[in-house]
Every structure is written in C-alpha cells, then in structure tokens.
Motif scaffolding. Sequence first.
Motif, short mmCIF file in Angstrom:
data_model
loop_
_atom_site.label_atom_id
_atom_site.label_comp_id
_atom_site.label_asym_id
_atom_site.label_seq_id
_atom_site.Cartn_x
_atom_site.Cartn_y
_atom_site.Cartn_z
N LYS A 166 -5.73 -51.55 -84.00
CA LYS A 166 -7.11 -51.15 -83.72
C LYS A 166 -7.61 -51.70 -82.39
N GLY A 167 -6.80 -52.54 -81.74
CA GLY A 167 -7.14 -52.97 -80.39
C GLY A 167 -8.24 -54.01 -80.30
N VAL A 168 -8.31 -54.90 -81.27
CA VAL A 168 -9.37 -55.92 -81.23
C VAL A 168 -9.12 -56.91 -80.10
N ARG A 169 -7.87 -57.31 -79.92
CA ARG A 169 -7.56 -58.23 -78.82
C ARG A 169 -7.87 -57.58 -77.47
N GLU A 170 -7.53 -56.31 -77.32
CA GLU A 170 -7.84 -55.60 -76.09
C GLU A 170 -9.34 -55.52 -75.86
N ALA A 171 -10.11 -55.38 -76.95
CA ALA A 171 -11.56 -55.39 -76.84
C ALA A 171 -12.05 -56.75 -76.35
N ALA A 172 -11.44 -57.83 -76.85
CA ALA A 172 -11.82 -59.17 -76.42
C ALA A 172 -11.48 -59.40 -74.95
N VAL A 173 -10.32 -58.88 -74.51
CA VAL A 173 -9.93 -59.00 -73.11
C VAL A 173 -10.94 -58.29 -72.21
N PHE A 174 -11.35 -57.10 -72.61
CA PHE A 174 -12.34 -56.35 -71.83
C PHE A 174 -13.67 -57.11 -71.78
N ALA A 175 -14.12 -57.58 -72.93
CA ALA A 175 -15.41 -58.28 -72.98
C ALA A 175 -15.37 -59.55 -72.14
N HIS A 176 -14.24 -60.27 -72.21
CA HIS A 176 -14.09 -61.49 -71.40
C HIS A 176 -14.16 -61.15 -69.92
N ALA A 178 -15.64 -58.62 -68.58
CA ALA A 178 -17.00 -58.18 -68.25
C ALA A 178 -18.01 -59.30 -68.35
N ASP A 179 -17.61 -60.43 -68.93
CA ASP A 179 -18.51 -61.56 -69.16
C ASP A 179 -19.68 -61.15 -70.06
N VAL A 180 -19.34 -60.39 -71.11
CA VAL A 180 -20.32 -59.95 -72.10
C VAL A 180 -19.79 -60.34 -73.48
N PRO A 181 -20.60 -60.93 -74.35
CA PRO A 181 -20.12 -61.32 -75.68
C PRO A 181 -19.65 -60.11 -76.48
N PRO A 286 -12.32 -58.23 -63.86
CA PRO A 286 -13.78 -58.30 -63.98
C PRO A 286 -14.49 -57.17 -63.23
N ARG A 287 -13.98 -56.82 -62.06
CA ARG A 287 -14.59 -55.74 -61.30
C ARG A 287 -14.47 -54.41 -62.05
N ASP A 288 -13.28 -54.15 -62.62
CA ASP A 288 -13.08 -52.92 -63.39
C ASP A 288 -14.04 -52.85 -64.57
N ALA A 289 -14.12 -53.94 -65.32
CA ALA A 289 -14.94 -53.95 -66.53
C ALA A 289 -16.41 -53.70 -66.19
N VAL A 292 -16.98 -50.04 -65.27
CA VAL A 292 -17.00 -49.19 -66.47
C VAL A 292 -18.36 -49.25 -67.14
N LEU A 293 -18.89 -50.45 -67.33
CA LEU A 293 -20.19 -50.60 -67.99
C LEU A 293 -21.31 -49.94 -67.19
N GLU A 294 -21.21 -50.01 -65.88
CA GLU A 294 -22.26 -49.43 -65.02
C GLU A 294 -22.24 -47.90 -65.03
N THR A 295 -21.10 -47.29 -65.36
CA THR A 295 -20.98 -45.83 -65.28
C THR A 295 -21.03 -45.15 -66.64
N LEU A 296 -21.38 -45.86 -67.69
CA LEU A 296 -21.48 -45.26 -69.01
C LEU A 296 -22.66 -44.29 -69.08
N PRO A 297 -22.56 -43.23 -69.88
CA PRO A 297 -23.69 -42.31 -70.03
C PRO A 297 -24.87 -42.99 -70.72
N THR A 298 -26.04 -42.42 -70.56
CA THR A 298 -27.26 -43.00 -71.13
C THR A 298 -27.29 -42.81 -72.65
N PRO A 299 -28.02 -43.66 -73.35
CA PRO A 299 -28.13 -43.52 -74.80
C PRO A 299 -28.60 -42.13 -75.25
#
Length: 333
Positions: A166-176, A178-181, A286-289, A292-299
């Motif tokens: 399910k990619g939980v570790r990969e999710a943690a790597v991305f969050a780390h 991005a410096d986002v919990p 960190p730059r990639d992450a 990605v967060l900056e280019t997400l579509p709006t809610p």
Amino acid sequence: MKVAMVIPPYRYGADPSQWITVPPQGYGGIQWAVATLMDGLLEAGREILLLGAPGSPMREGITVSAAVEKADIHAAIEEFAPDIVHDHSNTAALPPGGLRPTVSTHHLKGVPERRTNGIYLSRAQRTAAGSVSAPVIRLPVNPARYQFEEKKDDYLLFLGRVSAHKGVREAAVFAHAADVPLTVAGPAWEKDYLDALLADFPHTVRYIGEVGGRARTELIARARAQLVLSQPRGGPFGERWIEPGATVVSEAAASGTPVIASDNGCLPEIVPGVGIVLPVGRDITPRDAKRVLETLPTPQAVREVAVERWGHRTIACEYLAVYKRATSGEVWM
C-alpha cells in the motif's frame, strides 16, 4: 427490480457475534463501496437484500439478512426472490449453482473465481484477470457521506492497510521530503512493518490506528492531500500487487482533498483530474515534493470531478444497465 447484494462476511474485532457492517465501523473498502452503491440503487427505487453483513443499519428499502453460511444465504436469496444477484465476495459467500441471474464485481487482484458476467473496477484490473470486454464500472462515492473542506490543515494522510504493497513507507518518504507531517490511519496487521516505519520516521509519522464515523470523514476532509502510493511489490501473499480500484481516491476527492498517487494498477486511470501521478520508484527530493504540493488542483475542482465521474447516482445507473443485460440472458466473460 429487486437486488440481492452478497458481500464477504468478515468478523469485527474479537467478539464472535460482531460482523463488519455496511457501511463499515472502520476499515472496509468493499463495505464502503457497497454502501454507496446501495445509496444510488435506493434513490432509483430498487429494493435490496443485503447478505454477509449482519447488524448493518436498517433503512427503508433494505432488508438486512442474518445469514452468513452459504446454505443460509442461498435460502435467504430464494425467499427474497430477487431479479438479480450481485456478488461482491469473489464467490466466498455465493451459493453454488444459483438459478437466478448473477453478476460479480471483482474487488481483488488476479483472476476471479467466477469470471462469467464479471464486472471490474478498472481496465488494469480487467487486463490482469485476462478479460478484454467485461464491463468496467468505477467505485462510487456519495458526496452526502463526506465532509467538504475548502481550508486544509497542514498534514498529509495515508488511509488504509499499513502494509508494504500500500506504499506507506513511500508516503512517509514523500512527507519527510516535503517537511509536512503524515497521519497514518488504518489497521496494522504486520507489526514489524509498522515498528520500522515509526522508528525510521519518528518526527514525520503519526499513527492513529483505525478510524470510523465522523472522525474518519473529518480526517480525510482536512488533509492537505491524500497519499496513495501503491507499490507493485509486497502484496498480501508476496505476489505482484496491481491496485484494483482504490476506494480512498474517490473518498478523498469527494471531500475536496487532492490525491498524490503512484502509477500502479488503476491509479493512472482515475487520479488525473483529482491529483498527481508519480512513477513507482521515483526518488523524491524536497524540491520535487514541494512542487507537487504547489501544483495540486483546488478542493472545489477535485470535488466537482469526483461527483461528475463517480457520483452514486451515475454509478448506480451504470450497474442497472448491466443488471438489465444479465436479466435479459446475456452472458460475457
């Protein structure tokens, strides 16, 4: 039209008298999908017999059966006399040799036990099952069941089984990066995997276990993004994992929460428009992450796409069309 809805009966917790209900008390992708489909079928005026989920909430138009054994399920179906039987259990709860028209939605990977009149959640899942022409119907979402939030809190969310595929570790790597919990919510049946995750990302990952009810919908709605970084390796039995349908994508999108997903299985089919797809195995800086967060579509845009594509009324209409094919005697593989 009368519909008998058959789902796999799973125990809930340690109490042998308790079963996972529809909708589920916590984790339960199939149960959420069936609950939402039933919303659409009820609004279309259909009558439903629910089998495999004793204790589910009673609603007008739904009969909840206490049957869990195949023989009892068969008896309950015959007493109800449905026009169509809709199996979601991969035949685990479906009585053999049924005389009534039957369709089967495949919620797993690989080849289903019953291929006749099968329905798939994605083209990737259908291809893996060896079919080329069976219907593909996406997982439905009822926006009324979810909380929409335009303003997001500063955390990323992983919601689901805490396992390697399910990619939980990969999710943690991305969050780390991005410096986002990262909040991780879901059952953790592989203790070593969870322990290693928490040890390696002590300042990034917050594990809260299974969540249900309003706490779950609020958790989804307030997340900055939901991470669905499914991996082709580390499946439940060690085999290659092909993400079949991904309930969490439609749930997040209906809540106005964009999705960051891998390109495994169904995800590149459904995520464009509600989020961003990243290749499996890509190193995230960190730059990639942050990009990605900056280019997400709006809610608001995400929610509109979710309702248009996967709204419960739309998906119920697609199923009703397939039911009509089966009740008219059509057979497909």
